[in-house]
Design a protein around this motif. Sequence first.
Motif, PDB file in Angstrom:
ATOM      1  N   LEU A  50     -32.338 -20.790  40.114  1.00 43.53           N
ATOM      2  CA  LEU A  50     -32.712 -21.222  38.670  1.00 43.53           C
ATOM      3  C   LEU A  50     -34.128 -21.076  38.301  1.00 43.53           C
ATOM      4  O   LEU A  50     -34.490 -20.619  37.115  1.00 43.53           O
ATOM      5  CB  LEU A  50     -32.333 -22.802  38.396  1.00 43.53           C
ATOM      6  N   ALA A  51     -34.995 -21.262  39.261  1.00 48.20           N
ATOM      7  CA  ALA A  51     -36.214 -20.946  39.236  1.00 48.20           C
ATOM      8  C   ALA A  51     -36.728 -19.641  38.848  1.00 48.20           C
ATOM      9  O   ALA A  51     -37.758 -19.314  37.931  1.00 48.20           O
ATOM     10  CB  ALA A  51     -37.218 -21.671  40.204  1.00 48.20           C
ATOM     11  N   SER A  52     -36.153 -18.528  39.701  1.00 49.32           N
ATOM     12  CA  SER A  52     -36.498 -17.349  39.444  1.00 49.32           C
ATOM     13  C   SER A  52     -35.877 -16.818  37.973  1.00 49.32           C
ATOM     14  O   SER A  52     -36.811 -16.015  37.604  1.00 49.32           O
ATOM     15  CB  SER A  52     -35.803 -16.420  40.626  1.00 49.32           C
ATOM     16  N   PHE A  53     -35.129 -17.427  37.613  1.00 49.24           N
ATOM     17  CA  PHE A  53     -34.513 -16.819  36.305  1.00 49.24           C
ATOM     18  C   PHE A  53     -35.156 -17.510  35.121  1.00 49.24           C
ATOM     19  O   PHE A  53     -35.568 -16.669  34.163  1.00 49.24           O
ATOM     20  CB  PHE A  53     -32.962 -17.231  35.978  1.00 49.24           C
ATOM     21  N   SER A  54     -35.648 -18.795  35.263  1.00 48.52           N
ATOM     22  CA  SER A  54     -36.131 -19.495  33.986  1.00 48.52           C
ATOM     23  C   SER A  54     -37.680 -19.185  33.996  1.00 48.52           C
ATOM     24  O   SER A  54     -38.322 -19.209  32.906  1.00 48.52           O
ATOM     25  CB  SER A  54     -35.740 -21.007  34.196  1.00 48.52           C
ATOM     26  N   LEU A  55     -38.373 -19.190  35.229  1.00 46.63           N
ATOM     27  CA  LEU A  55     -39.661 -19.342  35.286  1.00 46.63           C
ATOM     28  C   LEU A  55     -40.446 -17.857  35.938  1.00 46.63           C
ATOM     29  O   LEU A  55     -41.435 -17.350  35.521  1.00 46.63           O
ATOM     30  CB  LEU A  55     -40.462 -20.352  36.387  1.00 46.63           C
ATOM     31  N   GLY A  56     -39.575 -17.061  36.891  1.00 47.63           N
ATOM     32  CA  GLY A  56     -39.778 -15.906  37.424  1.00 47.63           C
ATOM     33  C   GLY A  56     -39.961 -15.835  38.724  1.00 47.63           C
ATOM     34  O   GLY A  56     -39.741 -17.062  39.400  1.00 47.63           O
ATOM     35  N   PRO A  57     -39.720 -14.856  39.480  1.00 47.25           N
ATOM     36  CA  PRO A  57     -39.566 -14.789  40.924  1.00 47.25           C
ATOM     37  C   PRO A  57     -40.479 -15.552  41.769  1.00 47.25           C
ATOM     38  O   PRO A  57     -40.051 -15.910  42.903  1.00 47.25           O
ATOM     39  CB  PRO A  57     -39.666 -13.115  41.315  1.00 47.25           C
ATOM     40  N   VAL A  58     -41.605 -15.548  41.402  1.00 49.28           N
ATOM     41  CA  VAL A  58     -43.000 -16.253  42.201  1.00 49.28           C
ATOM     42  C   VAL A  58     -42.431 -17.622  42.188  1.00 49.28           C
ATOM     43  O   VAL A  58     -42.483 -18.255  43.379  1.00 49.28           O
ATOM     44  CB  VAL A  58     -44.221 -15.891  41.546  1.00 49.28           C
ATOM     45  N   TYR A  59     -42.066 -18.152  41.120  1.00 46.58           N
ATOM     46  CA  TYR A  59     -41.365 -19.695  41.342  1.00 46.58           C
ATOM     47  C   TYR A  59     -40.283 -20.037  42.077  1.00 46.58           C
ATOM     48  O   TYR A  59     -40.074 -20.978  42.875  1.00 46.58           O
ATOM     49  CB  TYR A  59     -41.463 -20.131  39.740  1.00 46.58           C
ATOM     50  N   GLY A  60     -39.619 -18.919  42.147  1.00 50.84           N
ATOM     51  CA  GLY A  60     -38.217 -18.968  42.945  1.00 50.84           C
ATOM     52  C   GLY A  60     -38.433 -19.155  44.407  1.00 50.84           C
ATOM     53  O   GLY A  60     -38.222 -19.687  45.104  1.00 50.84           O
ATOM     54  N   MET A  61     -39.511 -18.096  44.866  1.00 52.10           N
ATOM     55  CA  MET A  61     -40.124 -18.261  46.223  1.00 52.10           C
ATOM     56  C   MET A  61     -40.884 -19.480  46.441  1.00 52.10           C
ATOM     57  O   MET A  61     -40.725 -19.921  47.331  1.00 52.10           O
ATOM     58  CB  MET A  61     -41.211 -16.994  46.163  1.00 52.10           C
ATOM     59  N   ALA A  62     -41.385 -19.897  45.500  1.00 52.63           N
ATOM     60  CA  ALA A  62     -42.214 -21.344  45.857  1.00 52.63           C
ATOM     61  C   ALA A  62     -40.974 -22.339  45.992  1.00 52.63           C
ATOM     62  O   ALA A  62     -41.259 -23.326  47.065  1.00 52.63           O
ATOM     63  CB  ALA A  62     -42.938 -21.567  44.749  1.00 52.63           C
ATOM     64  N   VAL A  63     -39.829 -22.484  45.178  1.00 51.38           N
ATOM     65  CA  VAL A  63     -38.966 -23.298  45.729  1.00 51.38           C
ATOM     66  C   VAL A  63     -38.251 -23.228  47.114  1.00 51.38           C
ATOM     67  O   VAL A  63     -38.276 -24.133  47.800  1.00 51.38           O
ATOM     68  CB  VAL A  63     -37.685 -23.193  44.623  1.00 51.38           C
ATOM     69  N   CYS A  64     -38.225 -21.765  47.506  1.00 48.41           N
ATOM     70  CA  CYS A  64     -37.773 -21.368  48.634  1.00 48.41           C
ATOM     71  C   CYS A  64     -38.810 -22.179  49.965  1.00 48.41           C
ATOM     72  O   CYS A  64     -38.346 -22.691  50.932  1.00 48.41           O
ATOM     73  CB  CYS A  64     -37.533 -20.315  48.947  1.00 48.41           C
ATOM     74  N   LEU A  65     -40.134 -21.902  49.675  1.00 52.11           N
ATOM     75  CA  LEU A  65     -41.115 -22.283  50.504  1.00 52.11           C
ATOM     76  C   LEU A  65     -41.046 -23.872  50.653  1.00 52.11           C
ATOM     77  O   LEU A  65     -40.870 -24.388  51.802  1.00 52.11           O
ATOM     78  CB  LEU A  65     -42.514 -21.871  50.061  1.00 52.11           C
ATOM     79  N   VAL A  66     -41.374 -24.484  49.690  1.00 52.65           N
ATOM     80  CA  VAL A  66     -41.312 -25.909  49.511  1.00 52.65           C
ATOM     81  C   VAL A  66     -39.984 -26.675  50.337  1.00 52.65           C
ATOM     82  O   VAL A  66     -40.474 -27.416  50.945  1.00 52.65           O
ATOM     83  CB  VAL A  66     -41.523 -26.589  48.191  1.00 52.65           C
ATOM     84  N   LYS A  67     -38.841 -26.312  50.032  1.00 55.28           N
ATOM     85  CA  LYS A  67     -37.615 -26.723  50.415  1.00 55.28           C
ATOM     86  C   LYS A  67     -37.681 -26.773  52.236  1.00 55.28           C
ATOM     87  O   LYS A  67     -37.168 -27.482  52.831  1.00 55.28           O
ATOM     88  CB  LYS A  67     -36.555 -26.369  49.866  1.00 55.28           C
ATOM     89  N   ASN A  68     -38.178 -25.399  52.329  1.00 50.98           N
ATOM     90  CA  ASN A  68     -38.224 -25.304  54.036  1.00 50.98           C
ATOM     91  C   ASN A  68     -39.368 -26.184  54.608  1.00 50.98           C
ATOM     92  O   ASN A  68     -39.591 -26.551  55.820  1.00 50.98           O
ATOM     93  CB  ASN A  68     -38.137 -23.883  54.244  1.00 50.98           C
ATOM     94  N   LEU A  69     -40.531 -26.366  53.792  1.00 55.27           N
ATOM     95  CA  LEU A  69     -41.507 -27.010  54.392  1.00 55.27           C
ATOM     96  C   LEU A  69     -41.081 -28.435  54.470  1.00 55.27           C
ATOM     97  O   LEU A  69     -41.457 -29.291  55.493  1.00 55.27           O
ATOM     98  CB  LEU A  69     -42.859 -27.055  53.551  1.00 55.27           C
TER      99      LEU A  69
END
Length: 195
Positions: A50-69
């Motif tokens: 959803l982040a990648s679609f609405s805000l861009g791929p960098v934000y999708g990556m950020a969500v992936c990073l935060v959830k794993n942290l």
Amino acid sequence: MHTNTQSKTHKLVVTAMLSAVAAILMFLEFSVPIMPSFIKLDISELPALLASFSLGPVYGMAVCLVKNLVNLTHTSTGGVGELCNFLMGVTFVVPAGLLYRKMKNRKGALLGSLIGAVIMAVVSVPLNYFIIYPIYSVFMPMEGIIGTYQLILPFVDNLLECLLIFNMPFTFVKGMLDVLLAFLIYKPLSPLLHK
């Protein structure tokens, strides 16, 4: 200038919100009857998509990073599982977001998601073969790991076969489940994600 600051603030708030949801969804995993019991299904890539679609791929990556942290607080793999989850998530949501930016319609979103799910499924094989399963074999012998697959399909006799027959299709289906859910909820959530 004021609008630009508001836009950045909005993106950060939405990214934080989606990251929190992704972290919660990562905790809500469950076993699938046609897979060994140690393989779990979760839909934690959905907020990143959803982040990648609405805000861009960098934000999708950020969500992936935060959830794993966040997941590192109770890891059983010393962070290696989270690293692999991050890499697989990125290979899924970044292509989806990039293609959607080029084709801003449902077709672009679907095509991007499909390509991302295929890439994630293919990448899951070397990540599991060279990183995840060698670490798991410290706790459970490789014969035992393969034995859990053989309980489901007796003719598999090596790890690569297990990954190609079970894990790769499972990862693809997991990605497509995230895509289906994204398509169902994206439009209702759109005002929140964009404004």
